[in-house]
Design a protein around this motif. Structure first.
Motif, PDB file in Angstrom:
ATOM      1  N   ALA A 154       0.846  -1.190   0.000  1.00 54.39           N
ATOM      2  CA  ALA A 154       0.000   0.000   0.000  1.00 54.39           C
ATOM      3  C   ALA A 154       0.887   1.248   0.000  1.00 54.39           C
ATOM      4  CB  ALA A 154      -0.898   0.011   1.234  1.00 54.39           C
ATOM      5  N   PRO A 155       0.623   2.208  -0.871  1.00 43.30           N
ATOM      6  CA  PRO A 155       1.432   3.430  -0.876  1.00 43.30           C
ATOM      7  C   PRO A 155       1.007   4.358   0.255  1.00 43.30           C
ATOM      8  CG  PRO A 155      -0.297   3.617  -2.502  1.00 43.30           C
ATOM      9  CD  PRO A 155      -0.411   2.235  -1.913  1.00 43.30           C
ATOM     10  N   TRP A 156       1.870   5.306   0.589  1.00 48.98           N
ATOM     11  CA  TRP A 156       1.479   6.301   1.576  1.00 48.98           C
ATOM     12  C   TRP A 156       0.277   7.081   1.058  1.00 48.98           C
ATOM     13  CZ3 TRP A 156       2.786   5.491   6.191  1.00 48.98           C
ATOM     14  CH2 TRP A 156       4.046   5.009   6.536  1.00 48.98           C
ATOM     15  N   PRO A 157      -0.692   7.369   1.924  1.00 46.70           N
ATOM     16  CA  PRO A 157      -1.952   7.949   1.439  1.00 46.70           C
ATOM     17  C   PRO A 157      -1.888   9.462   1.239  1.00 46.70           C
ATOM     18  CG  PRO A 157      -2.086   7.612   3.806  1.00 46.70           C
ATOM     19  CD  PRO A 157      -0.743   7.059   3.365  1.00 46.70           C
ATOM     20  N   LEU A 158      -2.661   9.897   0.259  1.00 43.48           N
ATOM     21  CA  LEU A 158      -2.953  11.316   0.054  1.00 43.48           C
ATOM     22  C   LEU A 158      -4.409  11.486   0.443  1.00 43.48           C
ATOM     23  CD1 LEU A 158      -2.325  14.161  -1.046  1.00 43.48           C
ATOM     24  CD2 LEU A 158      -2.875  13.301  -3.334  1.00 43.48           C
ATOM     25  N   ILE A 159      -4.637  12.012   1.655  1.00 40.89           N
ATOM     26  CA  ILE A 159      -5.971  12.028   2.237  1.00 40.89           C
ATOM     27  C   ILE A 159      -6.633  13.388   2.023  1.00 40.89           C
ATOM     28  CG2 ILE A 159      -7.311  11.764   4.360  1.00 40.89           C
ATOM     29  CD1 ILE A 159      -4.993  10.066   5.442  1.00 40.89           C
ATOM     30  N   LEU A 160      -7.824  13.355   1.448  1.00 38.36           N
ATOM     31  CA  LEU A 160      -8.659  14.558   1.348  1.00 38.36           C
ATOM     32  C   LEU A 160      -9.698  14.483   2.451  1.00 38.36           C
ATOM     33  CD1 LEU A 160      -9.820  17.098  -0.016  1.00 38.36           C
ATOM     34  CD2 LEU A 160     -11.151  15.568  -1.503  1.00 38.36           C
ATOM     35  N   ILE A 161      -9.688  15.474   3.325  1.00 32.69           N
ATOM     36  CA  ILE A 161     -10.686  15.542   4.380  1.00 32.69           C
ATOM     37  C   ILE A 161     -11.453  16.844   4.192  1.00 32.69           C
ATOM     38  CG2 ILE A 161      -8.935  16.461   5.995  1.00 32.69           C
ATOM     39  CD1 ILE A 161     -10.544  15.104   8.249  1.00 32.69           C
ATOM     40  N   GLU A 162     -12.733  16.722   3.827  1.00 31.52           N
ATOM     41  CA  GLU A 162     -13.517  17.895   3.459  1.00 31.52           C
ATOM     42  C   GLU A 162     -14.839  17.919   4.202  1.00 31.52           C
ATOM     43  OE1 GLU A 162     -16.495  17.674   1.716  1.00 31.52           O
ATOM     44  OE2 GLU A 162     -16.419  15.607   0.978  1.00 31.52           O
ATOM     45  N   GLY A 163     -15.489  19.081   4.178  1.00 31.72           N
ATOM     46  CA  GLY A 163     -16.771  19.222   4.840  1.00 31.72           C
ATOM     47  C   GLY A 163     -17.135  20.680   5.027  1.00 31.72           C
ATOM     48  N   GLY A 164     -18.258  20.888   5.677  1.00 32.29           N
ATOM     49  CA  GLY A 164     -18.742  22.241   5.909  1.00 32.29           C
ATOM     50  C   GLY A 164     -17.913  22.975   6.941  1.00 32.29           C
ATOM     51  N   GLU A 165     -18.337  24.205   7.194  1.00 32.21           N
ATOM     52  CA  GLU A 165     -17.595  25.030   8.140  1.00 32.21           C
ATOM     53  C   GLU A 165     -17.682  24.460   9.556  1.00 32.21           C
ATOM     54  OE1 GLU A 165     -21.783  26.560   7.854  1.00 32.21           O
ATOM     55  OE2 GLU A 165     -20.209  25.917   6.468  1.00 32.21           O
ATOM     56  N   LYS A 166     -16.555  24.568  10.280  1.00 26.69           N
ATOM     57  CA  LYS A 166     -16.469  24.153  11.684  1.00 26.69           C
ATOM     58  C   LYS A 166     -16.851  22.686  11.893  1.00 26.69           C
ATOM     59  CE  LYS A 166     -15.620  28.489  12.475  1.00 26.69           C
ATOM     60  NZ  LYS A 166     -15.786  28.943  11.069  1.00 26.69           N
ATOM     61  N   SER A 167     -16.459  21.823  10.949  1.00 21.05           N
ATOM     62  CA  SER A 167     -16.803  20.407  11.070  1.00 21.05           C
ATOM     63  C   SER A 167     -15.641  19.568  11.595  1.00 21.05           C
ATOM     64  CB  SER A 167     -17.281  19.859   9.716  1.00 21.05           C
ATOM     65  OG  SER A 167     -16.298  20.052   8.716  1.00 21.05           O
ATOM     66  N   GLY A 168     -14.490  20.187  11.855  1.00 28.80           N
ATOM     67  CA  GLY A 168     -13.381  19.464  12.487  1.00 28.80           C
ATOM     68  C   GLY A 168     -12.295  18.999  11.552  1.00 28.80           C
ATOM     69  N   LYS A 169     -12.201  19.579  10.364  1.00 28.20           N
ATOM     70  CA  LYS A 169     -11.202  19.135   9.381  1.00 28.20           C
ATOM     71  C   LYS A 169      -9.787  19.411   9.883  1.00 28.20           C
ATOM     72  CE  LYS A 169     -13.015  21.855   6.251  1.00 28.20           C
ATOM     73  NZ  LYS A 169     -14.169  22.382   6.991  1.00 28.20           N
ATOM     74  N   SER A 170      -9.517  20.653  10.254  1.00 27.16           N
ATOM     75  CA  SER A 170      -8.181  21.016  10.722  1.00 27.16           C
ATOM     76  C   SER A 170      -7.867  20.332  12.050  1.00 27.16           C
ATOM     77  CB  SER A 170      -8.066  22.540  10.872  1.00 27.16           C
ATOM     78  OG  SER A 170      -8.348  23.192   9.650  1.00 27.16           O
ATOM     79  N   TRP A 171      -8.864  20.184  12.887  1.00 25.21           N
ATOM     80  CA  TRP A 171      -8.682  19.532  14.195  1.00 25.21           C
ATOM     81  C   TRP A 171      -8.188  18.093  14.006  1.00 25.21           C
ATOM     82  CZ3 TRP A 171      -9.853  21.595  19.171  1.00 25.21           C
ATOM     83  CH2 TRP A 171      -9.746  20.684  20.230  1.00 25.21           C
ATOM     84  N   ALA A 172      -8.821  17.369  13.070  1.00 24.73           N
ATOM     85  CA  ALA A 172      -8.414  15.982  12.824  1.00 24.73           C
ATOM     86  C   ALA A 172      -6.967  15.908  12.354  1.00 24.73           C
ATOM     87  CB  ALA A 172      -9.348  15.343  11.796  1.00 24.73           C
ATOM     88  N   ALA A 173      -6.565  16.867  11.519  1.00 23.45           N
ATOM     89  CA  ALA A 173      -5.182  16.883  11.030  1.00 23.45           C
ATOM     90  C   ALA A 173      -4.208  17.148  12.167  1.00 23.45           C
ATOM     91  CB  ALA A 173      -5.032  17.939   9.942  1.00 23.45           C
ATOM     92  N   ALA A 174      -4.556  18.067  13.062  1.00 24.95           N
ATOM     93  CA  ALA A 174      -3.687  18.381  14.195  1.00 24.95           C
ATOM     94  C   ALA A 174      -3.572  17.182  15.130  1.00 24.95           C
ATOM     95  CB  ALA A 174      -4.225  19.599  14.941  1.00 24.95           C
ATOM     96  N   GLN A 175      -4.665  16.441  15.316  1.00 22.68           N
ATOM     97  CA  GLN A 175      -4.630  15.265  16.179  1.00 22.68           C
ATOM     98  C   GLN A 175      -3.687  14.193  15.633  1.00 22.68           C
ATOM     99  OE1 GLN A 175      -8.835  14.209  16.640  1.00 22.68           O
ATOM    100  NE2 GLN A 175      -8.661  14.658  18.822  1.00 22.68           N
ATOM    101  N   LEU A 176      -3.621  14.080  14.304  1.00 25.06           N
ATOM    102  CA  LEU A 176      -2.724  13.080  13.715  1.00 25.06           C
ATOM    103  C   LEU A 176      -1.282  13.342  14.110  1.00 25.06           C
ATOM    104  CD1 LEU A 176      -2.139  10.697  11.826  1.00 25.06           C
ATOM    105  CD2 LEU A 176      -2.106  12.318   9.915  1.00 25.06           C
ATOM    106  N   SER A 177      -0.908  14.610  14.248  1.00 26.67           N
ATOM    107  CA  SER A 177       0.485  14.930  14.592  1.00 26.67           C
ATOM    108  C   SER A 177       0.864  14.415  15.975  1.00 26.67           C
ATOM    109  CB  SER A 177       0.709  16.446  14.524  1.00 26.67           C
ATOM    110  OG  SER A 177       0.072  17.115  15.604  1.00 26.67           O
ATOM    111  N   ALA A 178      -0.133  14.129  16.823  1.00 25.31           N
ATOM    112  CA  ALA A 178       0.132  13.631  18.171  1.00 25.31           C
ATOM    113  C   ALA A 178       0.411  12.129  18.193  1.00 25.31           C
ATOM    114  CB  ALA A 178      -1.053  13.940  19.089  1.00 25.31           C
ATOM    115  N   SER A 179       0.179  11.457  17.075  1.00 24.74           N
ATOM    116  CA  SER A 179       0.364  10.011  17.031  1.00 24.74           C
ATOM    117  C   SER A 179       1.837   9.635  17.172  1.00 24.74           C
ATOM    118  CB  SER A 179      -0.191   9.459  15.716  1.00 24.74           C
ATOM    119  OG  SER A 179       0.188   8.105  15.547  1.00 24.74           O
TER     120      SER A 179
END
Length: 335
Positions: free
Chosen positions: A11-36
């Protein structure tokens, strides 16, 4: 002789698109990944969102904000720098580097504005008055140039030797008929960005403030979603990008590699347009931003100096020259 090899099945490294309406947590989810603990250094490129500094306070978040001056050349140069660091980390056997681009909606807006400004300048050079409140018709060649810039960025992201997370805005909009007129009572969901953004991603996640998050599509042997066959997959409560990458898509730091893509070349003397040197990108930007023939001449002189200093290759210099010639012809036609 037929050149072949066996598929690796990795499996190749993923290119993930995370989209949605305003204030739905897109940036939050990305920031949480950095804590892994499963990922290495995370780099965050903020384009028009402004969440990078504040979300650094999320417990465990550990990313670095990539600084740029807002120009296309600066943004692309920083992506290349992060890509080189990701390649170094992969070669050294370190945890995968993560690149967050927040957002790709702003990226395409930047390129659309660039194309519109070029159209206004071209109209002004022809002596036509342009009302700033009027919608400007953008010629197809300017759209093609904007798409070319976008494609260079996407090729870097699609072959990134690590994890890439792209955010984008998404919402329901009125459906349009073939003539571009709204269809009364009909709506469709649209991701705001380049039309191929979802197509180029390897995993597509949609967030909403009032519905569970779903995986709309995924290119994966283990968790693939077949268009028209499988329904979008709802993610469980407490989901995370870490779980999506390592558990669902089964990316393994020991065996996962970047996607391999062979780009078609126009000829042996053509440069790899997806891997131009930073100086070539800069000179192309100078040429495209030139407002008269004199500025194009200065750009040509700078191109010769860069070639002599071995900052660019002969193929890249020829490519810049062809672009300068085409822009000069446009200016002469406008005059």
């Amino acid at each position: 002789m037929i050149n072949t090899r066996q598929p690796t099945g990795r499996a190749p490294w993923p290119l993930i698109l995370i989209e949605g309406g305003e204030k739905s947590g897109k940036s939050w989810a990305a920031a949480q990944l950095s804590a892994s603990e499963k990922v290495g250094q995370t780099y965050w490129i903020d384009l028009g969102e402004g969440a990078a500094d504040e979300y650094g306070a999320i417990p465990g978040a550990r990313y670095l904000v990539v600084e740029h001056d807002g120009t296309w050349g600066s943004i692309l140069t920083q992506v290349r720098e992060v890509r080189e660091e990701a390649a170094r980390a992969a070669k050294a056997g370190e945890p995968p580097v993560v690149l967050v681009i927040d957002s790709m909606t702003a990226e395409w807006d930047l390129l659309k504005d660039w194309a519109a400004n070029r159209a206004k300048e071209a109209a002004a050079k022809k002596g036509r008055h342009v009302d700033p409140n009027d919608e400007i018709k953008i010629p197809m060649n300017f759209w093609n140039d904007a798409t070319t810039r976008h494609r260079r960025l996407m090729t870097l992201l699609m072959t990134f030797p690590g994890i890439v997370v792209m955010t984008a805005r998404g919402k329901e909009v009125a459906s349009l008929d073939a003539a571009g007129r709204p269809i009364e009572g009909s709506k469709e969901y649209k991701v705001e960005g380049h039309k191929n953004l979802a197509f180029d991603s390897s995993a597509w996640v949609r967030l909403s403030r009032d519905r569970p998050p779903v995986v709309v599509g995924a290119r994966s042997v283990h968790a693939g979603i077949r268009p028209g066959v499988d329904d979008p997959h709802e993610l469980p409560e407490g989901w995370s990008l870490e779980g999506l990458v390592f558990d669902v898509l089964r990316c393994d730091p020991q065996g996962t590699r970047a996607r391999e893509m062979t780009t078609l070349q126009a000829g042996a003397e053509s440069p790899d347009l997806d891997n131009l040197s930073p100086e070539t990108e800069r000179l192309l930007g100078v040429a495209e931003d030139a407002s008269n023939v004199s500025e194009l001449t200065l750009c040509w002189t700078a191109t010769g100096a860069a070639l002599k200093a071995e900052q660019i290759t002969q193929a890249e210099a020829d490519h810049i020259a062809r672009r300068i010639k085409a822009l000069g012809a446009e200016m002469q036609a406008a005059a």
